[in-house]
Design a protein around this motif. Structure first.
Motif, PDB file in Angstrom:
ATOM      1  N   UNK A 369       0.832  -1.211   0.000  1.00  0.00           N
ATOM      2  CA  UNK A 369       0.000   0.000   0.000  1.00  0.00           C
ATOM      3  C   UNK A 369       0.863   1.256   0.000  1.00  0.00           C
ATOM      4  N   UNK A 370       1.916   1.269   0.820  1.00  0.00           N
ATOM      5  CA  UNK A 370       2.814   2.427   0.834  1.00  0.00           C
ATOM      6  C   UNK A 370       3.583   2.538  -0.476  1.00  0.00           C
ATOM      7  N   UNK A 371       4.017   1.383  -1.015  1.00  0.00           N
ATOM      8  CA  UNK A 371       4.783   1.411  -2.262  1.00  0.00           C
ATOM      9  C   UNK A 371       3.947   1.897  -3.436  1.00  0.00           C
ATOM     10  N   UNK A 372       2.616   1.669  -3.399  1.00  0.00           N
ATOM     11  CA  UNK A 372       1.738   2.093  -4.502  1.00  0.00           C
ATOM     12  C   UNK A 372       1.265   3.527  -4.354  1.00  0.00           C
ATOM     13  N   UNK A 376      -6.111   3.016  -2.940  1.00  0.00           N
ATOM     14  CA  UNK A 376      -7.245   2.398  -2.220  1.00  0.00           C
ATOM     15  C   UNK A 376      -7.448   0.925  -2.553  1.00  0.00           C
ATOM     16  N   UNK A 377      -6.907   0.455  -3.681  1.00  0.00           N
ATOM     17  CA  UNK A 377      -7.169  -0.927  -4.066  1.00  0.00           C
ATOM     18  C   UNK A 377      -6.495  -1.927  -3.129  1.00  0.00           C
ATOM     19  N   UNK A 378      -5.556  -1.473  -2.312  1.00  0.00           N
ATOM     20  CA  UNK A 378      -4.886  -2.371  -1.372  1.00  0.00           C
ATOM     21  C   UNK A 378      -5.549  -2.381   0.004  1.00  0.00           C
ATOM     22  N   UNK A 379      -6.546  -1.501   0.246  1.00  0.00           N
ATOM     23  CA  UNK A 379      -7.138  -1.384   1.573  1.00  0.00           C
ATOM     24  C   UNK A 379      -8.013  -2.590   1.889  1.00  0.00           C
ATOM     25  N   UNK A 380      -8.179  -2.834   3.188  1.00  0.00           N
ATOM     26  CA  UNK A 380      -8.973  -3.969   3.649  1.00  0.00           C
ATOM     27  C   UNK A 380     -10.448  -3.600   3.722  1.00  0.00           C
ATOM     28  N   UNK A 402      -0.437   0.567  11.409  1.00  0.00           N
ATOM     29  CA  UNK A 402      -1.497   1.383  11.996  1.00  0.00           C
ATOM     30  C   UNK A 402      -2.055   2.368  10.972  1.00  0.00           C
ATOM     31  N   UNK A 403      -1.199   3.005  10.192  1.00  0.00           N
ATOM     32  CA  UNK A 403      -1.678   3.920   9.153  1.00  0.00           C
ATOM     33  C   UNK A 403      -2.507   3.181   8.109  1.00  0.00           C
ATOM     34  N   UNK A 404      -2.083   1.977   7.754  1.00  0.00           N
ATOM     35  CA  UNK A 404      -2.831   1.180   6.777  1.00  0.00           C
ATOM     36  C   UNK A 404      -4.209   0.807   7.301  1.00  0.00           C
ATOM     37  N   UNK A 405      -4.308   0.374   8.560  1.00  0.00           N
ATOM     38  CA  UNK A 405      -5.607   0.004   9.129  1.00  0.00           C
ATOM     39  C   UNK A 405      -6.502   1.229   9.311  1.00  0.00           C
ATOM     40  N   UNK A 406      -5.931   2.372   9.706  1.00  0.00           N
ATOM     41  CA  UNK A 406      -6.731   3.603   9.812  1.00  0.00           C
ATOM     42  C   UNK A 406      -7.295   4.009   8.457  1.00  0.00           C
ATOM     43  N   UNK A 407      -6.484   3.918   7.413  1.00  0.00           N
ATOM     44  CA  UNK A 407      -6.971   4.255   6.077  1.00  0.00           C
ATOM     45  C   UNK A 407      -8.078   3.287   5.640  1.00  0.00           C
ATOM     46  N   UNK A 408      -7.976   2.014   6.009  1.00  0.00           N
ATOM     47  CA  UNK A 408      -9.024   1.052   5.667  1.00  0.00           C
ATOM     48  C   UNK A 408     -10.321   1.380   6.386  1.00  0.00           C
TER      49      UNK A 408
END
Length: 669
Positions: A369-372, A376-380, A402-408
């Motif tokens: 997700x960070x590399x892309x 949004x296509x990588x979010x859960x 934590x940033x990835x889960x918050x964004x999801x």
């Protein structure tokens, strides 16, 4: 002089402890024939020592040998390539510095070197520092020139890497070369070497060789390090006690030890296992194989199975296991553990931690997700997000997780708002259709529904408030199709009521949406702040890490140099101490011999004095005897003189008697 132990630097034959290995002879034989080969293997397995010993032997035979050791680069690819060309030209004594791209310059340097009458043997060490960007050009050019040289150029490439680590181009070229697989030391070689070492005479060598084989598995570096620790350690206790104490020092578990760090090689192996670029599935299979080894199994690896082969190669490359060929079956090999030191340093607790790291379900997807660019296509969503909430309640997430889960979570809330608006729009449409259906027949109602659906359906589905307003506007324009005044009036009244309800709903929805937007903005600001903090922290960490790494590299080199110098001075001091001890022992032996001889001389002198006294007594007795003899001679002479006088007197008496007898005898007629 006894051979001394050396660990962490190349072995010098004749001075350091050296265990002969058949692989060195195989490498030298291949280079004599003008072949190209590789010497790939784990850290501290003796690759550099093998190249240097081959160089020494080939130069002793009168061959022309060039040795090139690459260093870790801290510059750009272009500067690194230029440094390699200059280093190669300096080693081969090529004064001219050719121009052009990397391949052209390397080809020119090698061509100038091959113009000499003697063939060339080129040894290149640490090729892992080439990197994937330069390895293809450097190794490809080198092997092309070697192939065209017709046996006048032999090449040996050594490094702590796998061919795949150098990029596809280099890997395909290196796959055609035979690899000199450096194996562990055999028990007979270790025993023969120990008999020439400084431990000879201080410990039971046959028992020590067996225990070192059990602890080190024949690993060259660990063998030297453990011997060195035994030689420097306490000499009290049995062989098992001394070996165990030295092993605990290497593991960093000795309570009396100042530093609690494990041996540098063991620490490096741990870091290498964590930092290797391997797929999670490959790491998981490698750890599964290692667990089987700890359980006492000897897994058989099918070389034709890519997954098994790569997992076994990973364990071998890190140094956790050794590969043993199966006689008569070239397509399979067997894995074995390497000694107790490796097993205790990488025990089940370490294995459990490594497997737990693989069980972090969001590490890889958060990195994607960070590399892309936070796509949004990588979010859960759905069950995956629910599992993430459960996992987060029981575990501590990293900043990126934590940033990835918050964004999801934020994406799910936004999606729910849109779904709610779409449901409201659908309700309005159904109500409008129902109103229209009050004033028309069934057939006309169905046709009217289809017409309204065609008019109300937007080009693209829309679920927001603006889309519903557009649909209401389309519905108002559709009122023109109602011709009867009563129907139009009822239709308009119903539409007005729906608009009023919709306006109330929109206000409530706007308030709710505003709350959600504010929460989202707060989350976004918090996420931005945390992301910025994390990015700043990562940049600071990267800067500090790079600075620390450079400083550590410099200090490590300085420490290694100082350690080598200290080891050399220590060995020289030990040699001098041993020489002094030997000379002191010789002096003590000479003094003891001198004392013995002095005592013998004293005894001889006493005996001589006694004999002199006896001689003097004998002389005195002899003198007395001589005097007595002389006196006896005098008396004898006197007696002889008296006897002669008496004999004379007797003769005279006889003569007188005879005269008398003659006178007295009557004359005969």
């Amino acid at each position: 002089m006894a051979a001394r132990f050396v660990a962490g630097r190349p072995v010098r034959v004749g001075r350091d402890l050296f265990v002969p290995r058949p692989e060195i002879a195989a490498l030298i034989d291949a280079l004599r024939k003008g072949h190209a080969c590789t010497v790939f293997g784990p850290a501290r397995l003796g690759k550099t020592s093998t190249l240097l010993l081959a160089q020494e032997e080939l130069e002793r035979e009168g061959r022309r040998v060039g040795y090139l050791k690459l260093h870790e680069r801290e510059v750009s690819d272009a500067e690194h390539a230029n440094n390699i060309v200059q280093q190669l030209a300096t080693e081969l004594q090529i004064p001219d510095r050719p121009s052009g791209d990397l391949r052209a310059r390397l080809t020119a340097v090698l061509a100038a070197a091959l113009a000499a009458p003697k063939p060339l043997v080129l040894l290149i060490d640490e090729i892992n520092f080439l990197g994937p960007q330069l390895a293809g050009d450097v190794l490809g050019t080198l092997l092309d020139v070697c192939e065209r040289a017709g046996g006048r150029l032999a090449v040996a490439l050594a490094g702590m890497c796998r061919p795949s680590d150098l990029g596809p181009a280099a890997a395909s070229a290196l796959a055609l070369l035979p690899n000199v697989d450096l194996r562990d030391l055999d028990p007979a070689g270790m025993r023969a070497a120990l008999e020439q070492s400084e431990l000879q005479g201080t410990i039971d060598i046959p028992v020590l060789a067996d225990r070192l084989g059990e602890w080190t598995g024949g690993h060259p570096y660990l063998f030297q390090r453990l011997c060195e620790a035994i030689a420097r350690g306490d000499r009290e206790g049995s062989v098992d006690q001394r070996v165990h104490a030295a092993a605990q020092n290497l593991l960093g578990r000795n309570k009396a030890q100042k530093s609690k760090d494990a041996d540098p090689l063991l620490s490096f192996m741990r870091d290498q296992m964590e930092q290797l670029h391997a797929a999670p599935a490959q790491r998981a299979q490698a750890l599964s194989l290692y667990r089987r080894l700890l359980d006492g199994e000897l897994p058989v690896i099918d070389a034709r199975d890519a997954a098994q082969r790569e997992a076994a190669e990973l364990l071998w490359f890190v140094g956790l296991a050794r590969r043993v060929p199966i006689e008569g079956d070239a397509s399979r090999l067997r894995l074995q553990l390497r000694g107790r030191l490796i097993q205790e340093a990488f025990d089940r607790r370490w294995l459990d931690r490594e497997e737990a790291l693989l069980e972090r379900p969001f590490r890889d997807v958060s990195r994607e997700w960070l590399a892309s660019g936070r796509s949004p296509r990588h979010l859960l969503r759905g069950d995956a997000l629910a599992r993430a909430r459960q996992w987060l309640a029981a575990n501590e997430a990293t900043l990126e997780e934590q940033a990835f889960l918050d964004a999801s979570e934020l994406a799910v809330r936004t999606r729910r708002l849109r779904v709610a608006l779409l449901a409201t729009a659908s309700t309005v449409i159904v109500s409008l259709v129902a109103v229209v259906g009050l004033s028309v027949t069934s057939a006309e109602r169905e046709q009217r529904i289809r017409d309204l659906e065609a008019q109300l359906a937007p080009v693209e589905p829309r679920g927001d408030v603006q889309g519903i307003e557009d649909q209401l506007a389309a519905l108002r324009s559709a009122i023109g199709q109602v011709t009867e005044p009563q129907e139009r009036e009822a239709f308009e009244a119903h539409i007005s009521r729906i608009e009023g309800e919709f306006e109330l709903y929109v206000r409530g929805t706007d308030a709710h949406a505003q709350t959600i937007i504010e929460e989202r903005e707060a989350l976004r600001r918090d996420l931005a702040v945390r992301t910025q903090q994390r990015d700043d922290a990562l940049r600071d960490l990267a800067t500090h890490t790079e600075e620390a790494y450079r400083a550590l590299t410099t200090r490590t080199r300085e420490r290694d140099d100082a350690r080598d110098a200290l080891a050399s001075r220590t060995h020289e001091r030990d040699d001098a101490r041993r020489d002094l001890t030997t000379r002191t022992a010789e002096r003590d032996e000479a003094l003891a011999t001198l004392a013995t001889r002095t005592q013998e001389c004293a005894q001889a002198f006493a005996a001589l004095t006694t004999r002199i006294q006896e001689r003097d007594q004998a002389s005195a007795a002899l003198t007395s005897c001589t005097r007595e003899r002389d006196q006896a001679r005098t008396e004898r002479d006197q007696a002889n003189a008296g006897l002669a006088l008496r004999t004379q007197e007797r003769d005279q008496a006889r003569a007188a008697l005879a005269t008398c007898e003659q006178e007295l005898r009557p004359e005969r007629p």
